[in-house]
Design a protein around this motif. Structure first.
Motif: not given
Length: 115
Positions: A93-94, A100-101, A105-109
């Protein structure tokens, strides 16, 4: 004269002792032994049987104790496996959350760079 009070009550006993018939003593001894010996032999064999049964019982108990110890070990191992499975699920799960995080973050960048 000599009165009856002068005579010792043990008088004559010492003289009678050598007259004890050794054959009679031997026969009495044999009679006594033959009377008690069968009971003593039966008791001896009963005690031997009891002792053998106790040895068998002790060995059986030791085997049962060993089985219980093995069962406890198996239960402990079972608990360890279930705990390991639980922690493995937590790790999965982690990892999924981190992936997912990372994607977010990649999409945000990427979107930040295009702006």
């Amino acid at each position: 004269g000599v009165g009856p009070s002068d005579a010792s009550p043990d008088e004559g006993v010492i003289e009678d002792l050598p007259l004890i018939d050794e054959k009679a003593v031997e026969q009495l001894t044999e009679g006594l032994i033959s009377h008690y010996l069968p009971d003593l032999q039966r008791s001896k064999s009963a005690l031997q049987e009891l002792t053998q049964n106790q040895v068998v019982l002790l060995e059986t108990l030791e085997q049962e104790i060993t089985k219980f110890k093995e069962c406890n070990s198996i239960l402990d191992i079972d608990v360890l496996f279930s705990e390991a499975k639980h922690y493995h699920n937590k790790l999965v799960n982690i990892r999924n959350e981190m992936m997912m995080l990372h994607e977010k973050t990649s999409k945000l960048k990427v979107s930040g760079m295009s702006i």
